[in-house]
Design an enzyme around this catalytic site. Structure first.
Site, PDB file in Angstrom:
ATOM      1  N   TYR A  40       0.964  -1.065   0.133  1.00  0.00           N
ATOM      2  CA  TYR A  40       0.080  -0.008   0.038  1.00  0.00           C
ATOM      3  C   TYR A  40       0.981   1.337   0.117  1.00  0.00           C
ATOM      4  CZ  TYR A  40      -4.465  -2.343   0.784  1.00  0.00           C
ATOM      5  OH  TYR A  40      -5.498  -2.933   0.468  1.00  0.00           O
ATOM      6  N   ASP A  75      -6.103  -7.553   4.009  1.00  0.00           N
ATOM      7  CA  ASP A  75      -7.239  -6.993   3.267  1.00  0.00           C
ATOM      8  C   ASP A  75      -7.985  -8.156   2.696  1.00  0.00           C
ATOM      9  OD1 ASP A  75      -8.896  -4.961   2.148  1.00  0.00           O
ATOM     10  OD2 ASP A  75      -7.824  -5.339   0.248  1.00  0.00           O
ATOM     11  N   ASP A 126     -11.903 -10.156   3.793  1.00  0.00           N
ATOM     12  CA  ASP A 126     -13.195 -10.209   3.042  1.00  0.00           C
ATOM     13  C   ASP A 126     -13.746 -11.622   2.960  1.00  0.00           C
ATOM     14  OD1 ASP A 126     -13.042  -7.284   2.530  1.00  0.00           O
ATOM     15  OD2 ASP A 126     -13.321  -7.660   0.454  1.00  0.00           O
TER      16      ASP A 126
HETATM   17  C1  IPM Z   1     -10.478  -1.837   3.480  1.00  0.00           C
HETATM   18  C2  IPM Z   1     -10.500  -1.400   2.049  1.00  0.00           C
HETATM   19  C3  IPM Z   1      -9.557  -0.311   1.893  1.00  0.00           C
HETATM   20  C4  IPM Z   1      -8.415  -1.327   1.875  1.00  0.00           C
HETATM   21  C5  IPM Z   1      -9.799   0.440   0.414  1.00  0.00           C
HETATM   22  C6  IPM Z   1     -11.014   1.167   0.475  1.00  0.00           C
HETATM   23  C7  IPM Z   1      -8.410   1.427   0.448  1.00  0.00           C
HETATM   24  O1  IPM Z   1     -10.734  -2.345   1.315  1.00  0.00           O
HETATM   25  O2  IPM Z   1     -10.491  -1.175   4.435  1.00  0.00           O
HETATM   26  O3  IPM Z   1     -10.429  -3.454   3.675  1.00  0.00           O
HETATM   27  O4  IPM Z   1      -7.883  -1.626   0.838  1.00  0.00           O
HETATM   28  O5  IPM Z   1      -7.513  -1.193   2.947  1.00  0.00           O
HETATM   29 MG    MG Z   2     -10.693  -4.433   2.153  1.00  0.00          MG
END
Ligand code: IPM
Ligand code: MG
Length: 366
Positions: free
Chosen positions: A141, A247, A251
């Site tokens: 990132y 990340d 999810d």
């Molecule tokens: C999260 C989101 C963010 C990330 C994005 C919106 C930048 O996916 O908070 O998981 O990738 O960290």
């Molecule tokens: Mg995310």
């Protein structure tokens, strides 16, 4: 006590879910005799539209005055042009980095009454209670170089995966401490068979484990971890990983809970920055979901991940554990009574709106 809270709704469903979080705060304020001063700030695409800056100075000055930050979500098709100079996501990335919020805690807890909302078999879900510790201010990132350019042979792009020893140590320390306070199990995720950063990560985790003899440390390659999270989720307690893996895995793990809309997060600069020790930089609390442009404006989003983020804020930033617990219990009882937003509705239930869900949960707070 008096607490100042920055409210940053952002884009898409961000404003819709944060309104419900504010409802909850008002109830807690009244019932538990606190004073929450809410300071509104604009961020993300909305701020690009108004100030040509995803994190304008007006918002930074709000944050400067606040003890904690509640954040909705940023982004959307309107600002998605790959050649755009300004990106909504830069707003949240800037805050994470500038406030040194390197530790992102993402609890994956299953509410019993939602077990049927998950596509995963129910006997795998019963004991699931995971907390993912995601490194939030390093890795792909933020590594540099990070750019795109044109060569004679076509376009190129680079992102850099870089971690220093101190960055790895501080996030692993948070994870070891959390594991110590829970079930003494730590799964450290890496890609040590391919990546140098993964090998360094694994080496440091092994070294540090000597200081935590009570914690059972397991190294798991990220590809294998992504399978095990679905195949035997109950075997995990604390999971720690670098930024990008965290990340993606969260999810995935959110599916266990029935919906990504259920999962909150706390972004902290240390594990023990709470209660009355003013004044360190504010921590930030946000649901892990995005702006969900497909359902934005329809009033059907699930506000529970956002409301649970309020509970995390009360707990970690203000040390208000009883109040945090009251929120958790009211969500639990509302779900047990059968209230569902569209994303978690299963057969036999009727979906209610975002704001109805917020009302039900507020009314159930004891
Ligand atoms: C999260 C989101 C963010 C990330 C994005 C919106 C930048 O996916 O908070 O998981 O990738 O960290
Ligand atoms: Mg995310």
């Amino acid at each position: 006590m008096d607490y100042k809270i920055a409210i940053l709704p952002g884009d898409g469903i961000g404003p819709e879910v944060i309104s419900e979080a504010v409802k909850i705060l008002k109830v807690i304020e009244k019932k538990y005799d606190h004073s929450f001063e809410l300071l509104d700030g604009i961020i993300g695409g909305a701020a690009i539209d108004k100030y040509a800056n995803p994190i304008p100075k007006e918002t930074l000055s709000v944050i400067d005055k606040s003890d904690a930050i509640l954040f909705g979500a940023v982004g959307g098709p309107k600002w998605d042009d790959p050649n755009a100079e300004l990106r909504p996501e830069d707003g949240i990335l800037f805050l994470r980095k500038s406030l040194n919020l390197f530790a992102n805690l993402r609890p994956i807890k299953i509410f019993k009454s939602l077990i049927d909302s998950s596509p995963i078999k129910s006997d795998l879900l019963n004991e699931v209670d995971i907390i993912v510790v995601r490194e939030l201010t390093g890795g792909l990132y933020f590594g540099s170089p990070k750019k795109r350019w044109v060569t004679a042979k076509g376009r190129k792009a680079v992102d850099t995966l870089i971690y220093s020893e101190s960055e790895i140590k501080r996030i692993l320390k948070v994870a070891f401490q959390l594991a110590s306070s829970r079930n003494q199990k730590l799964a450290s995720i890496d890609k040590a068979n391919v990546l140098e950063t993964g090998r360094l990560w694994r080496q440091i985790a092994t070294e540090m484990s000597k200081d935590y003899p009570n914690v059972n440390l397991e190294h798991i390659l990220v590809d294998n971890a992504s399978m095990q999270i679905i195949q035997n989720p109950y075997k995990f307690d604390v999971i720690v990983s670098e930024n990008t893996f965290g990340d993606i895995l969260t999810d995935e793990a959110s599916v266990l809970s029935g919906s990504m809309g259920m999962i909150p997060s706390a972004s902290l600069s240390s594990l023990n920055n709470n209660s009355n020790s003013k004044k360190i930089k504010p921590s930030l609390y946000e649901p892990i979901h995005g702006t969900a442009p497909d359902i934005a404006g329809k009033g059907i989003a699930n506000p529970i991940g956002m409301i649970l983020s309020v509970a995390l804020m009360l707990n970690y930033s203000f040390g208000l554990k009883v109040e945090a617990d009251a929120i958790y219990k009211s969500i639990n009882s509302s779900l047990s009574l059968g209230y569902r937003t569209k994303d978690i509705v299963s057969s036999g239930y009727e979906a209610i709106s975002t704001s109805k869900m917020g009302d039900i949960i507020s009314d159930a707070i004891e």
